[in-house]
Design an enzyme around this catalytic site. Structure first.
Site, short mmCIF file in Angstrom:
data_model
loop_
_atom_site.label_atom_id
_atom_site.label_comp_id
_atom_site.label_asym_id
_atom_site.label_seq_id
_atom_site.Cartn_x
_atom_site.Cartn_y
_atom_site.Cartn_z
CG HIS A 129 1.84 -2.66 6.22
ND1 HIS A 129 1.26 -2.71 7.63
CD2 HIS A 129 0.87 -2.63 4.94
CE1 HIS A 129 0.29 -3.46 6.97
NE2 HIS A 129 0.32 -3.27 5.39
CG ASP A 141 -1.45 -0.98 2.03
OD1 ASP A 141 -0.80 -1.83 3.15
OD2 ASP A 141 -2.36 -0.39 1.89
NE ARG A 154 -4.94 -3.05 -0.34
CZ ARG A 154 -4.30 -3.00 -0.16
NH1 ARG A 154 -3.86 -4.01 0.79
NH2 ARG A 154 -3.73 -3.75 -1.65
#
Length: 314
Positions: free
Chosen positions: A139, A141, A304
């Site tokens: 994927h 983000d 993150r």
């Protein structure tokens, strides 16, 4: 007197077709740099390539210290050329991690994910017994936003003794290797992106319903042009892309399945084995990534921060 030899007839081969529109063996086009861009050395740090078209380790920098203008500019060149940069053993505080990311822009928040020490820090705490989420899928983000993230800075706080790697794929290389006929079909096309497919697997409807108004479906080009390098990149992903505008559902599903497969080509990938305190900094515009969930029952804890991006254009 003449001699004759019996010549065995050439046998016709049985039908040996395989389904069309798949991934096949053969030579790949592996261009790391845009056309016309030449290789140049890096003078302010050591760069060690980790893959043919994507991924490099940066040595000789302490990310807890402010970056000079010259270092930031050279790091940005490495970031654009290699798409994901790795920094070993940095052990940054959350604040230092945020300060490093801010060299590339304002940070974004994500109310759908668990928060760390600040509202713009996401914490992935996969302690023993935690429900596996956001892993084992290629994927990009937050493509469900009108302005998906420019990039992200991820640090592993706790690393399992085995497993837990992360992989990245270069979506410019993925686009370059599509058949001409497929490129002609998708150049100029747009697709719908929605947060629900990526999150409905993990959260009940009543938890997601309040976010539907905040994150309505958005449209992005199927082939995005990088705002800094100008390269064309495939910009659809399994987690959030639901359909291609203008196609009937069966045709859209078939074409999307083909495009989703492109991230699975090993020649377009790099794989990183984490150690505690390591940093990965990736260009979310140009890549997809895949967190490998093969480390149970051991814990894995990561934080993150994401850098706000721009509106994709073709």
């Amino acid at each position: 007197m003449s001699l004759t030899h019996d010549v065995a007839p050439v046998s016709a081969l049985r039908d040996h077709r395989i389904p069309a529109d798949g991934l096949y063996e053969g030579t790949r086009i592996l261009n790391r740099l845009p056309d016309g861009v030449r290789e140049r050395p890096y003078e302010r740090f050591e760069l060690v390539p980790q893959g043919r078209v994507i991924g490099a380790e940066i040595r000789g920098l302490d990310l807890s210290r402010p970056l000079s203008i010259a270092v930031r500019e050279e790091l940005n060149r490495a970031f654009l050329e290699w798409k994901v940069l790795f920094f070993r053993g940095q052990h940054l505080t959350s604040d230092a991690q945020r300060q490093f990311a801010r060299n590339w822009g304002e940070l974004e928040t994500n109310p759908l994910l668990a928060q760390g020490d600040a509202d713009d820090v996401v914490r992935f705490d996969k302690s023993a017994g935690a429900v596996p989420t956001y892993e084992n899928v290629w994927h990009t983000d937050v493509t469900f936003r009108e302005r998906p993230a420019l990039g992200a800075v991820l640090q592993l706080r706790e690393v399992p003794p085995v497993g837990g790697d992360t992989m990245w794929a270069d979506m410019a290389a993925a686009y370059d290797n599509l058949p001409v006929g497929v490129r002609e079909r998708i150049d100029g096309a747009s697709a719908v992106h929605d947060f629900l497919p990526g999150f409905a697997r993990f959260y009940p409807p009543e938890q997601l319903a309040p976010f539907q108004e905040q994150f309505p479906p958005v449209q992005h080009p199927v082939v995005r042009r990088h705002p800094e390098t100008g390269r064309r990149m495939l910009f659809v992903n399994t987690s959030f892309t639901t359909r291609i505008i203008g196609l009937e559902r069966p045709e859209s599903d078939h074409l999307l399945r083909l495009l989703f497969q492109q991230a699975h080509v090993p020649e377009f990938q790099v794989r990183f084995r984490w150690q505690a305190g390591d940093i990965a900094f990736w260009d979310n515009r140009a890549t997809q990534h895949y967190a490998v969930n093969d480390y149970a029952p051991y814990p894995r804890v990561a934080e993150r921060v994401a850098i706000a991006g721009d509106r994709p254009f073709a």
